[in-house]
Motif scaffolding. Structure first.
Motif, mmCIF file in Angstrom:
data_model
loop_
_atom_site.group_PDB
_atom_site.id
_atom_site.type_symbol
_atom_site.label_atom_id
_atom_site.label_comp_id
_atom_site.label_asym_id
_atom_site.label_seq_id
_atom_site.Cartn_x
_atom_site.Cartn_y
_atom_site.Cartn_z
ATOM 1 N N GLY A 83 81.501 57.283 32.836
ATOM 2 C CA GLY A 83 80.097 57.696 32.321
ATOM 3 C C GLY A 83 78.982 57.174 31.493
ATOM 4 N N CYS A 84 80.380 55.757 30.772
ATOM 5 C CA CYS A 84 79.999 54.970 30.000
ATOM 6 C C CYS A 84 78.607 53.579 30.534
ATOM 7 C CB CYS A 84 80.675 54.545 29.164
ATOM 8 S SG CYS A 84 81.833 55.593 28.199
ATOM 9 N N GLY A 85 78.592 53.463 32.211
ATOM 10 C CA GLY A 85 78.130 52.458 32.808
ATOM 11 C C GLY A 85 76.982 53.333 33.101
ATOM 12 N N VAL A 86 75.802 52.351 33.252
ATOM 13 C CA VAL A 86 74.299 52.434 34.590
ATOM 14 C C VAL A 86 74.659 51.755 35.450
ATOM 15 C CG1 VAL A 86 72.348 52.130 34.326
ATOM 16 C CG2 VAL A 86 73.548 51.923 32.180
ATOM 17 N N SER A 87 74.452 52.862 36.873
ATOM 18 C CA SER A 87 74.852 52.241 37.741
ATOM 19 C C SER A 87 72.979 52.408 39.368
ATOM 20 C CB SER A 87 75.419 53.498 38.763
ATOM 21 O OG SER A 87 75.433 53.517 40.261
ATOM 22 N N ILE A 88 72.863 51.728 38.554
ATOM 23 C CA ILE A 88 70.774 51.155 39.131
ATOM 24 C C ILE A 88 71.477 51.632 40.722
ATOM 25 C CG2 ILE A 88 68.918 50.267 39.331
ATOM 26 C CD1 ILE A 88 69.714 49.829 35.940
ATOM 27 N N LYS A 89 70.341 52.196 41.724
ATOM 28 C CA LYS A 89 70.554 51.566 43.334
ATOM 29 C C LYS A 89 69.460 50.964 43.508
ATOM 30 C CE LYS A 89 73.923 55.160 44.269
ATOM 31 N NZ LYS A 89 74.321 55.279 43.422
ATOM 32 N N GLY A 90 69.658 49.374 43.598
ATOM 33 C CA GLY A 90 68.433 48.659 44.051
ATOM 34 C C GLY A 90 67.685 49.057 45.360
ATOM 35 N N GLU A 91 68.355 49.630 46.364
ATOM 36 C CA GLU A 91 67.677 50.298 47.578
ATOM 37 C C GLU A 91 66.945 51.141 47.326
ATOM 38 O OE1 GLU A 91 71.245 50.443 46.954
ATOM 39 O OE2 GLU A 91 72.182 48.640 48.239
ATOM 40 N N VAL A 92 66.557 51.297 46.798
ATOM 41 C CA VAL A 92 65.439 52.497 46.150
ATOM 42 C C VAL A 92 64.390 51.788 46.029
ATOM 43 C CG1 VAL A 92 64.587 54.204 44.516
ATOM 44 C CG2 VAL A 92 67.257 54.515 44.714
ATOM 45 N N TYR A 93 64.378 50.436 45.892
ATOM 46 C CA TYR A 93 62.955 49.789 45.459
ATOM 47 C C TYR A 93 62.648 49.109 47.272
ATOM 48 C CZ TYR A 93 64.744 51.869 40.941
ATOM 49 O OH TYR A 93 64.368 52.767 39.776
ATOM 50 N N ALA A 101 58.811 45.207 38.638
ATOM 51 C CA ALA A 101 56.826 44.135 38.364
ATOM 52 C C ALA A 101 56.374 45.428 38.214
ATOM 53 C CB ALA A 101 56.602 43.264 40.204
ATOM 54 N N PHE A 102 55.502 44.986 37.589
ATOM 55 C CA PHE A 102 54.209 45.791 36.971
ATOM 56 C C PHE A 102 52.523 45.964 38.179
ATOM 57 C CE2 PHE A 102 56.803 47.659 33.942
ATOM 58 C CZ PHE A 102 55.992 48.692 33.468
ATOM 59 N N ASP A 103 52.270 44.194 37.796
ATOM 60 C CA ASP A 103 51.997 43.692 38.511
ATOM 61 C C ASP A 103 52.232 42.184 38.879
ATOM 62 O OD1 ASP A 103 50.564 42.039 36.659
ATOM 63 O OD2 ASP A 103 49.713 44.231 35.949
ATOM 64 N N TYR A 105 65.164 43.512 45.078
ATOM 65 C CA TYR A 105 64.745 44.555 45.988
ATOM 66 C C TYR A 105 63.013 45.051 45.895
ATOM 67 C CZ TYR A 105 69.351 45.422 45.757
ATOM 68 O OH TYR A 105 71.302 45.146 45.614
ATOM 69 N N GLY A 106 62.844 45.027 46.740
ATOM 70 C CA GLY A 106 60.623 45.242 47.055
ATOM 71 C C GLY A 106 60.185 44.808 45.567
ATOM 72 N N ASP A 159 61.009 49.636 49.006
ATOM 73 C CA ASP A 159 59.821 49.188 49.625
ATOM 74 C C ASP A 159 58.332 49.524 48.688
ATOM 75 O OD1 ASP A 159 60.407 49.599 52.163
ATOM 76 O OD2 ASP A 159 61.322 51.312 52.512
ATOM 77 N N ALA A 160 59.294 49.101 47.427
ATOM 78 C CA ALA A 160 58.679 49.351 46.203
ATOM 79 C C ALA A 160 57.169 48.078 46.096
ATOM 80 C CB ALA A 160 58.693 49.988 44.849
ATOM 81 N N THR A 161 56.237 48.826 46.042
ATOM 82 C CA THR A 161 55.703 47.387 45.476
ATOM 83 C C THR A 161 54.573 47.222 44.477
ATOM 84 O OG1 THR A 161 53.146 48.310 46.552
ATOM 85 C CG2 THR A 161 53.843 46.904 48.082
ATOM 86 N N PRO A 162 53.884 45.982 43.207
ATOM 87 C CA PRO A 162 54.078 44.804 44.236
ATOM 88 C C PRO A 162 55.439 43.897 44.655
ATOM 89 C CG PRO A 162 53.820 44.194 41.510
ATOM 90 C CD PRO A 162 53.877 45.885 42.235
#
Length: 184
Positions: free
Chosen positions: A16-26, A148-150, A119-120, A28-31
């Motif tokens: 519970g003390c770590g962060v687990s971000i899943k890159g695969e979620v992004y 990336a925001f833009d 990842y996107g 297809d995200a643009t830009p």
């Protein structure tokens, strides 16, 4: 029974003390984020570091002069200025492509190599660093995530951990600096 319960509780606390971000979620995200394209210019960054309780321990700006040579090596020459706290004043990254989405990088205060993957619109950048604190130095792990925001703006969240426990978080906003000659 008590040892088993203790071990299970300890595992839940540590996980519970770590962060687990899943890159695969992004994916297809643009830009789409291309670090060689984004950082092949002057970039201005503004950031803060917060400890585990959320208290501000550093506030800083970074001037980044980026350049790509031989279409394969990105050099980031970073100069830091602190408004709160202190830290590294200068860092030079050398980053190489290792495929379409993979990267490897080095800097003088980075242990071994940093590794990255796009990842996107997101990029994860992972490395171990000798982090000076007062009169000593600690080897800590950085898990950086950039989005990336833009084409001119990204946000970076870094999670600094020791023994798998997040000890501090860094938030940085970065923006490309356009010269007056730049038509865009």
């Amino acid at each position: 029974m008590k040892k088993g319960l203790f071990a299970a509780t300890l595992c839940m606390i540590i996980s519970g003390c770590g962060v687990s971000i899943k890159g695969e979620v992004y994916e297809d995200a643009t830009p789409y984020f291309d670090p060689f394209k984004f950082f092949n210019s002057d970039v201005k960054a503004w950031g803060i570091v917060q400890d585990r309780s959320g208290q501000l321990i550093q506030r800083f700006t970074v001037n980044i002069r980026g350049s790509v040579s031989n279409n394969n090596v990105l050099t980031l020459d970073e100069t830091f200025k602190y408004g709160v706290g202190n830290g590294t004043l200068k860092r030079v990254w050398k980053i190489e492509k290792e495929g379409a989405k993979q990267f490897r990088g080095t800097a003088s205060d980075i242990k071994n190599n940093a590794t990255g993957r796009v990842y996107g619109n997101a990029m994860q950048w992972s490395y171990n660093m000798d982090l000076p604190v007062n009169s000593t130095s600690y080897t800590v792990h950085f898990d950086d995530w950039m989005w990336a925001f833009d084409s001119d703006t990204i946000v970076n969240r870094s999670y600094i951990s020791k023994f798998g426990i997040v000890m501090a978080e860094v938030t940085i906003f970065m923006q490309k600096q356009r010269s007056t000659k730049d038509p865009h």
